[in-house]
Design an enzyme around this catalytic site. Structure first.
Site, PDB file in Angstrom:
ATOM      1  N   GLU A  86      -4.162   1.601   8.295  1.00  0.00           N
ATOM      2  CA  GLU A  86      -4.363   0.224   8.779  1.00  0.00           C
ATOM      3  C   GLU A  86      -3.071  -0.595   8.603  1.00  0.00           C
ATOM      4  O   GLU A  86      -2.543  -0.714   7.492  1.00  0.00           O
ATOM      5  CB  GLU A  86      -5.536  -0.420   8.037  1.00  0.00           C
ATOM      6  N   ASP A 280     -10.447  10.846  -5.468  1.00  0.00           N
ATOM      7  CA  ASP A 280     -11.627  10.923  -4.613  1.00  0.00           C
ATOM      8  C   ASP A 280     -12.009   9.520  -4.134  1.00  0.00           C
ATOM      9  O   ASP A 280     -12.598   8.734  -4.883  1.00  0.00           O
ATOM     10  CB  ASP A 280     -12.757  11.577  -5.432  1.00  0.00           C
ATOM     11  N   HIS A 378      -2.129  -9.751  11.221  1.00  0.00           N
ATOM     12  CA  HIS A 378      -2.648  -8.441  11.597  1.00  0.00           C
ATOM     13  C   HIS A 378      -2.101  -8.032  12.964  1.00  0.00           C
ATOM     14  O   HIS A 378      -1.621  -6.921  13.145  1.00  0.00           O
ATOM     15  CB  HIS A 378      -4.177  -8.543  11.643  1.00  0.00           C
TER      16      HIS A 378
END
Ligand code: NAD
Length: 425
Positions: A86, A280, A378
């Site tokens: 992202e 994990d 963004h």
């Protein structure tokens, strides 16, 4: 052409070599030479290691790794590797950390490195009596668990506590035993699962019931990482910005629909470091979201307040089951390199830094949301992705991205037209 008539029943697929598997799947899926070569390129993970890590291995999916700069944690400057697809995630942490750096950065702590394993006991007509019978065996249970992992005991870890709960379920009462084990620098899933499996037959024998599930809980609430930080009002744009950020937090605190996105932003930071270090991600994510619901309503993982001096104080508390050994941490060369860059000496130190990254990420998100909106930053980062999707290469990528941002239209159709214009001119 994709062979639509293929059958997914492929007997002995796991016994084939990696090259044989790639050839077979490429034929079935109609992959061209470029796509075949892509499947066979395992990047920075040796094919041999990948083949031992998972079943039916073909290749790898490469995710960008970036470094979050400006992070100061407990007085130490830390470089934090983050693996994420992202665009805005790394930039957000750098930005939030820069605004806290001159005021000392992040202060962190940890509740411990203990994991819980659960043993499910059913078919007992007297569950409360059974509960007592198990609690009385605490010292036997300690011996049984500790005997499973001499290495862990030698290093100072092992069984610590016993809890037994009676829960009401659709199948009637169940007696749930929790063994709480200090797994030190290991995430500990395999370590505690082994202990739970060893212990279960004894529990069945002591109570006359029957045991079924024996597995760790990802709600690792004996392994809480905590981080806090004060951003001075003048460093973040003043009291209006601060107050807008508080309103954003109060919204998330009160509303699960908002909290889900607020916490997703936090996990943007957390999961990226967890992944980069070979830990994990799913274990940490399920633990975080379960912890965010612990009072019966899903809410924010962070808290935001105003200090006596009028500054913005943020804090986070989140289960953080990460290790320095075990799983992929010691197997994946990139994970080992990421841990070297972080220069951490214990799993606890890693967990604390990750919590600080989560808090930084949340700061950046609520600040952007409460001021310019999330799309400005963004989209200016995302514009590079759109430019590349439109076919831009080399210097064209920056040039096209700038045009898209200037036009306020970061869209593929516009990118294609603008790229044609650039190339025509
Ligand atoms: P592991 O079993 O590979 O390593 C842990 C062992 O390493 C310990 O039991 C100990 O014997 C030894 N050890 C050596 N040095 C140590 C040190 N300094 N501190 C602690 N132990 C040390 O790994 P693990 O951490 O038990 O299991 C992690 C793996 O389990 C992860 O890959 C995870 O994805 C997987 N897993 C997760 C779940 C879940 O989250 N629900 C379930 C099953 C498996």
């Amino acid at each position: 052409m994709n062979n639509a008539n293929y059958s997914s029943r492929i007997s002995g697929f796991h016994k084939k070599s990696v090259d044989e598997r790639i050839a077979l799947i490429a034929d079935m899926a109609g992959l061209n030479d470029t796509e075949r070569a892509l499947m066979g390129n395992s990047g920075n993970l040796d094919q041999e290691i990948g083949n031992h890590m998972i079943e039916n291995f073909l290749g790898t999916m490469t995710i960008p790794v970036g470094i979050a700069t400006n992070m100061k944690v407990d007085g130490r400057d830390v470089l934090v590797p983050m693996a994420t697809e992202e665009s805005s995630v790394v930039a957000a942490v750098c930005n939030a950390a820069r605004q806290s750096y001159d005021n000392g950065g992040f202060i962190t702590s940890m509740s411990g490195t203990r994991m819980i394993a659960q043993i499910q006991l059913v078919q007992v007509s007297d569950p409360y009596h059974a509960r007592m019978a198990i609690l009385e065996r605490k010292e036997d249970i300690r011996l049984i668990c500790d005997a499973c992992d001499p290495m862990l005991i030698k290093l100072g870890g092992g069984f610590r506590e016993l809890e037994v709960r009676v829960i009401d379920t659709l199948s009637g009462p169940m007696v749930i035993t929790h063994i709480i084990v200090d797994t030190l620098d290991a995430m500990g899933a395999n370590a505690v699962n082994t202990m739970a499996e060893k212990l279960a037959p004894f529990i069945a024998q002591w109570t006359g019931g029957r045991t079924y599930l024996r597995i760790l809980s990802n709600l690792a609430d004996h392994r809480l990482a905590r981080a806090r930080c004060v951003w001075r009002s003048e460093d973040i744009g003043g009291a209006d910005v601060r107050d807008g950020m508080l309103l954003a937090y109060h919204f998330a605190e009160a509303d699960p629909y908002r909290a889900a996105t607020h916490n997703k932003g936090i996990m943007n930071g957390i999961s990226a470091v967890v992944l980069a270090t070979g830990n994990d991600t799913r274990a940490v994510e399920s633990g975080a979201h379960a912890y965010a619901s612990r009072h019966g309503r899903y809410t924010s993982l962070t808290r935001w307040e105003v200090t006596n001096e009028g500054h913005l104080a943020g804090s986070i508390e989140v289960p953080m089951a990460v290790g320095l050994i075990g799983g992929a941490t010691k197997l994946h060369p990139m994970a080992k390199t990421a841990l070297k860059i972080l220069n951490v000496q214990s799993a606890s130190e890693l967990a604390r830094i990750i919590a600080a990254v989560g808090l930084a990420q949340n700061f950046a998100a609520i600040k952007a949301l409460a001021t310019t909106g999330i799309q400005k930053g963004h989209m200016s980062l995302h514009s590079h992705n759109i430019a590349m999707m439109a076919g831009a290469v080399g210097h064209e990528v920056d040039q096209l991205a700038q045009i898209l941002v200037a036009k306020g239209m970061v869209r593929l159709d516009i990118a294609e037209k603008e790229l044609a214009l650039i190339r025509g001119s």
